[in-house]
Write a protein that holds these residues in place. Structure first.
Motif, mmCIF file in Angstrom:
data_model
loop_
_atom_site.group_PDB
_atom_site.id
_atom_site.type_symbol
_atom_site.label_atom_id
_atom_site.label_comp_id
_atom_site.label_asym_id
_atom_site.label_seq_id
_atom_site.Cartn_x
_atom_site.Cartn_y
_atom_site.Cartn_z
ATOM 1 N N GLY A 170 -19.985 -22.517 -44.429
ATOM 2 C CA GLY A 170 -19.238 -23.036 -43.276
ATOM 3 C C GLY A 170 -18.627 -24.392 -43.549
ATOM 4 O O GLY A 170 -17.992 -24.982 -42.671
ATOM 5 N N SER A 231 -28.299 -26.649 -43.503
ATOM 6 C CA SER A 231 -26.917 -26.164 -43.397
ATOM 7 C C SER A 231 -25.891 -27.246 -43.713
ATOM 8 O O SER A 231 -24.695 -26.964 -43.782
ATOM 9 N N ILE A 238 -25.590 -19.803 -44.623
ATOM 10 C CA ILE A 238 -25.847 -19.818 -43.178
ATOM 11 C C ILE A 238 -25.937 -18.412 -42.580
ATOM 12 O O ILE A 238 -26.267 -18.271 -41.404
ATOM 13 N N HIS A 239 -25.663 -17.391 -43.398
ATOM 14 C CA HIS A 239 -25.805 -16.003 -42.931
ATOM 15 C C HIS A 239 -27.213 -15.483 -43.223
ATOM 16 O O HIS A 239 -27.883 -14.942 -42.340
ATOM 17 N N LYS A 326 -23.233 -15.868 -33.246
ATOM 18 C CA LYS A 326 -22.216 -15.470 -34.240
ATOM 19 C C LYS A 326 -21.618 -16.701 -34.919
ATOM 20 O O LYS A 326 -21.394 -17.735 -34.287
ATOM 21 N N CYS A 327 -21.378 -16.561 -36.213
ATOM 22 C CA CYS A 327 -20.699 -17.584 -37.011
ATOM 23 C C CYS A 327 -19.208 -17.504 -36.718
ATOM 24 O O CYS A 327 -18.600 -16.466 -36.960
ATOM 25 N N PHE A 329 -15.675 -18.957 -37.859
ATOM 26 C CA PHE A 329 -15.012 -19.772 -38.874
ATOM 27 C C PHE A 329 -13.689 -20.282 -38.320
ATOM 28 O O PHE A 329 -12.918 -19.525 -37.748
ATOM 29 N N THR A 336 -18.217 -25.003 -39.501
ATOM 30 C CA THR A 336 -19.176 -24.050 -38.934
ATOM 31 C C THR A 336 -20.550 -24.497 -39.393
ATOM 32 O O THR A 336 -20.766 -24.757 -40.583
ATOM 33 N N THR A 337 -21.482 -24.619 -38.458
ATOM 34 C CA THR A 337 -22.796 -25.150 -38.809
ATOM 35 C C THR A 337 -23.879 -24.449 -38.007
ATOM 36 O O THR A 337 -23.590 -23.759 -37.019
ATOM 37 N N VAL A 338 -25.127 -24.605 -38.438
ATOM 38 C CA VAL A 338 -26.260 -24.057 -37.686
ATOM 39 C C VAL A 338 -26.575 -25.039 -36.558
ATOM 40 O O VAL A 338 -26.780 -26.232 -36.791
ATOM 41 N N TYR A 350 -25.402 -20.783 -33.737
ATOM 42 C CA TYR A 350 -24.414 -21.492 -34.549
ATOM 43 C C TYR A 350 -23.544 -22.392 -33.673
ATOM 44 O O TYR A 350 -23.528 -22.274 -32.441
ATOM 45 N N CYS A 449 -12.823 -20.043 -30.936
ATOM 46 C CA CYS A 449 -13.900 -19.169 -30.420
ATOM 47 C C CYS A 449 -13.529 -18.455 -29.129
ATOM 48 O O CYS A 449 -14.255 -17.568 -28.682
#
Length: 558
Positions: A170, A231, A238-239, A326-327, A329, A336-338, A350, A449
């Motif tokens: 991410g 992360s 991160i997946h 959901k991640c 991008f 994109t981060t946790v 996320y 998003c």
């Protein structure tokens, strides 16, 4: 005379809040989220060369012990029984990198941090022509000159526009994150090289160093980190939520030095006495919460639903938007981060993260460079005198424009001036600039998003400025919500610690989270006026572009 009875408050939870300029320890009542006591110690930053920022890991650790002991003394003076402290959480500056010797417990080099305070001439990553994000990465607002050549060498190994690093982490390949700092240490510090060869080296971000030390260090210390800090290393997938062998191979970092990755809310280990520092008031208390500072603020603001966002107003701004499980991008240069994982068996959440480079820094510029205010607090008084910018717009692109424009050729401008314009209008325009930049990041998040924001939750030092908060509500045309208890970062770490399995003194159920009262700022202008002001800001932003034409000038380097 009989001793006074100790106050009975129910279970208490402590939080270490370790930042770039200070360390604090705060103690909360887990039933009311009330802050009972705290202690703060400032820590030094070292600048051995231009663009290099370092800190002493031992000074950081000693500051944590000092804050814990002093806070416990204050609680005793308040007649509060410290045996009621049932858990401790840790919140920390992210990305800052420590490598230490597991046999001696000594750091092998200073903690390598990222530059955190941009000035008008600070260098900025150059955007390659035709690229939508900077070479050094969206969050690399402040370029770490030490590791710049490391990144350039690594980038040559990625063919074309290969998304190898970002698709897994991410994050863009950047000087900002931990992996390149570790690579630099391996390449340049003989003590680190030797310790790795002899299997004595451990790596961690500040949370890892603190938890290992507080749980015993060389005497059984726990070497771990949580998913939010992992992360930010560029080594963590991160997946899969695991260290990624391909990434470790790419950066040439041995996996044996990495900490174990845990959730943000579980018992990692128990506090041990430090005989050398005469610190042991909380011996045996579990350390059971760990979150990077921005994730801790998200939890402390109780942003647990998809689409909830918080903005922390400091030198710059950090915006995080919860995107759920959901991640997402970004197509607009966001990270994109946790966000958090509040329990070993709980799902991971996320977030999208964006940053405004110049927020509080623009107020400091008005004070230090123009001299129109003597202290930062005066900005509100000046702005209040006029209540409008009178058509004046201030774009503080001191080192180029960041997300969502990524335009290094831009420079700061003040436009729309008339003979009537005075310092009060410029002060008002500076506050508006912070709000307009925040709206641009939130608009980008919304495009990425697809979840329109219903309100924005805010924290940080600048939120004490009521004019700024009202302007933010007007410019976003949604309510701005500020908690009455401003310590949201520490509160988030405390909540994670108190909610951990085996501790169970803090409920994270929605019906139990209403203890924190909020101050709410509603838009006070109509939607049409809000849009007109925003579109005029956009026009001003366009005017700021194209001022610098040579590559050397674009980078901010003379």
């Amino acid at each position: 005379m009989a001793a006074a009875k100790k106050a009975v408050l129910g279970p208490l939870v402590g939080a270490v809040d370790q930042g770039t300029s200070s360390t604090r320890f705060l103690v909360f009542n887990s039933k009311t989220a009330e802050l009972l006591s705290h202690h703060q110690v400032e820590i030094k930053q070292e600048f051995p060369k231009e663009g290099w920022v370092e800190q002493d890991p031992k000074e950081i650790l000693m500051s944590v012990y000092e804050c814990i002991e002093k806070t416990c003394e204050k609680l005793e003076q308040l007649n509060i029984d410290i045996s009621n402290i049932k858990a401790i959480g840790v919140s920390n500056q992210r990305e800052t990198t420590v490598v230490w010797d597991k046999i001696t417990g000594e750091p092998l080099y200073n903690a390598v941090a990222a530059p955190v305070s941009p000035g008008p001439s600070d260098p900025v990553a150059v955007v390659p022509s035709g690229s939508s994000v900077p070479a050094a990465g969206p969050s690399s607002v402040w370029l770490d000159l030490r590791t710049q050549s490391t990144v350039e060498n690594l980038s040559k190994r990625i063919p074309g526009n290969n998304n190898f690093v970002k698709s897994k982490t991410g994050l863009p390949l950047s000087t900002y994150f931990s992996a390149v700092k570790v690579r630099w240490l391996l390449d340049n510090v003989k003590e680190v090289q030797k310790a790795v060869e002899e299997d004595r080296a451990l790596f961690g971000t500040i949370d890892s160093w603190l938890i290992w030390s507080l749980t015993g260090g060389t005497n059984g210390g726990v070497h771990c980190t949580d998913v939010t800090n992992a992360s930010r290393t560029m080594l963590f997938n991160i997946h899969s939520l695991q260290w990624d062998k391909e990434l470790c191979d790419f950066f040439g970092i041995p996996m044996k030095i990495l900490p174990n990755v845990r959730s943000s809310s579980e018992i990692y280990g128990l506090m041990k006495i430090s005989h050398s520092l005469k610190a042991g008031s909380l011996e045996g208390v579990p350390i059971s919460g760990c979150l990077g500072d921005q994730s801790a603020a998200l939890v402390g603001q109780m942003c647990f639903r998809d689409g909830q966002a918080k903005n922390t107003y400091g030198t710059g701004c950090f915006l995080l938007c919860n995107t759920g499980r959901k991640c997402v991008f970004s197509e607009h240069g966001l990270l994109t981060t946790v966000a958090y994982k509040l329990g070993r068996d709980k799902p991971v959440y996320y977030a999208l993260e964006g940053s405004v480079a110049i927020a509080g820094a623009v107020i400091r510029w008005l004070r230090d460079n123009l001299g129109i205010i003597r202290s930062s607090d005066e900005i509100e008084k000046l702005a209040k005198e006029v209540g409008t910018s009178y058509g004046c717009y201030f774009v503080p692109a001191f080192s180029g424009l960041y997300a969502p424009y990524w335009e290094p050729s831009a420079r700061g401008i003040i436009c729309g001036l008339t003979q009537f314009t005075n310092k009060c209008h410029i002060a008002f325009a500076a506050l508006e600039a912070v709000c307009f930049q925040t709206r641009e990041i939130l608009d980008a998040m919304n495009r990425d998003c697809g979840i329109p924001l219903s309100h924005l939750q805010v924290d940080g030092g600048m939120t004490n400025n009521k004019i700024l908060m009202q302007l933010q509500a007007d410019i976003l045309y949604i309510p701005v919500v500020k908690p009455s208890m401003p310590e949201t970062t520490a509160l988030g770490a405390a909540m994670a610690a108190g909610a951990a399995e085996g501790v169970g003194v803090w409920s994270l159920e929605p019906e139990d989270l209403s203890a924190v009262t909020m101050e709410r700022f509603e838009p006070q202008i109509n939607a049409e006026e809000s849009e007109i002001r925003y579109s005029t800001w956009k026009k001003a932003v366009m005017k700021s572009m194209g001022w610098v034409t040579t590559e050397s000038s674009q980078s901010g380097i003379p």
